[in-house]
Write an enzyme that holds these catalytic residues in place. Structure first.
Site, PDB file in Angstrom:
ATOM      1  N   LEU A   1     -40.680  12.366 -73.313  1.00 47.64           N
ATOM      2  CA  LEU A   1     -39.230  12.406 -73.172  1.00 47.64           C
ATOM      3  C   LEU A   1     -38.903  12.233 -71.693  1.00 47.64           C
ATOM      4  O   LEU A   1     -39.540  12.856 -70.838  1.00 47.64           O
ATOM      5  CB  LEU A   1     -38.665  13.748 -73.652  1.00 47.64           C
ATOM      6  CG  LEU A   1     -38.200  13.877 -75.101  1.00 47.64           C
ATOM      7  CD1 LEU A   1     -37.712  15.300 -75.346  1.00 47.64           C
ATOM      8  CD2 LEU A   1     -37.102  12.889 -75.430  1.00 47.64           C
ATOM      9  N   ASP A   2     -37.914  11.410 -71.379  1.00 46.21           N
ATOM     10  CA  ASP A   2     -37.513  11.218 -69.988  1.00 46.21           C
ATOM     11  C   ASP A   2     -37.059  12.545 -69.385  1.00 46.21           C
ATOM     12  O   ASP A   2     -36.555  13.420 -70.094  1.00 46.21           O
ATOM     13  CB  ASP A   2     -36.359  10.218 -69.902  1.00 46.21           C
ATOM     14  CG  ASP A   2     -36.779   8.803 -70.260  1.00 46.21           C
ATOM     15  OD1 ASP A   2     -37.975   8.488 -70.125  1.00 46.21           O
ATOM     16  OD2 ASP A   2     -35.895   8.017 -70.665  1.00 46.21           O
ATOM     17  N   PRO A   3     -37.187  12.699 -68.052  1.00 50.91           N
ATOM     18  CA  PRO A   3     -36.738  13.945 -67.411  1.00 50.91           C
ATOM     19  C   PRO A   3     -35.285  14.299 -67.714  1.00 50.91           C
ATOM     20  O   PRO A   3     -34.966  15.478 -67.897  1.00 50.91           O
ATOM     21  CB  PRO A   3     -36.938  13.644 -65.920  1.00 50.91           C
ATOM     22  CG  PRO A   3     -38.061  12.655 -65.880  1.00 50.91           C
ATOM     23  CD  PRO A   3     -37.868  11.799 -67.101  1.00 50.91           C
TER      24      PRO A   3
END
Length: 233
Positions: free
Chosen positions: A46-48
């Site tokens: 998951l992206d930051p």
């Protein structure tokens, strides 16, 4: 989990609601240290700047990671029409503005329909995809230009709600390997404008749902109590 080095670690599958700004690796590393897991991995980055469901596997359960990664994903989020950023989210600043006055409900609907079914997409330059052994985002931050191959993905559901236009809320169900930021970028283009993503949450992976996920801090506290470790260490 078994901390006796003479006993096999059968492992467990952990559902975590990933905190905003944390990388998926940050979560895995934190759990490994705080909960004394000998082996841990996550089943899908998951992206930051995204939140939501992150599946982590420990011990022998890490053998199931590929199975979980291959499962269908569901996301909710918000895109904003009229501006773009290099990362297609708010990790980077705005780099261009585009008109939105021409965008009608019909244009939005026609754009939406282009992303249903099997589609081709180009992953974002700011992504964890590896090219020549290095993460793409590292090349992007150095300003390097790289050729990124298109990939085939499947979108089985793409719902939009433009009641807060130019913000557009969405819900997407998609196959493994789908980049939601790529859909946002391409949706903006299809609407004759530009777009960036202001929020994203993964709500489901296969049969695993976000509503059953742990808050990261709560899980660590519970696990440390089970292990008879200092909770606030």
């Amino acid at each position: 989990m078994n901390n006796d080095n003479n006993q096999p670690d059968e492992g467990e599958v952990i559902l975590i609601d990933k905190p905003l700004t944390w990388t998926s690796f940050d979560v895995a590393n934190k759990l490994k240290r705080a909960c004394k897991f000998r082996k841990i991995g996550h089943a899908g980055t998951l992206d930051p700047l995204a939140t939501g469901l992150l599946i982590l596997c420990t011990g022998k359960k890490t053998k199931q990671i590929d199975t979980f990664q291959a499962q269908e994903k569901e996301y909710t989020g918000t895109l904003v029409l009229g501006k773009t950023t290099p990362s297609i989210d708010l990790e980077t600043g705005f780099d261009a503005e585009f008109p939105t006055a021409h965008i009608s409900p019909e244009i939005l609907e026609n754009a939406r329909l282009k992303f249903i079914g099997h589609i081709e997409q180009i992953p974002p330059v700011y992504s964890a995809l590896r090219i020549d052994g290095e993460r793409l985002y590292k090349k992007a931050r150095r300003g390097e230009e790289v050729e990124i191959k298109k990939r085939n993905v499947e979108i089985s559901l793409f719902e939009i709600d433009a009641a807060r236009f130019p913000e557009v809320d969405f819900r997407i169900i998609c196959s493994k390997g789908t980049y939601i930021r790529s859909i946002v970028r391409d949706f903006g283009l299809a609407a004759g404008s530009g777009a960036y993503m202001s929020a994203l949450c993964r709500t489901r992976i296969g049969a695993f749902e976000l509503k059953n996920a742990w808050n990261l801090t709560d899980f660590i506290q519970q696990k440390r109590l089970e292990l008879k470790l200092e909770v606030n260490e």
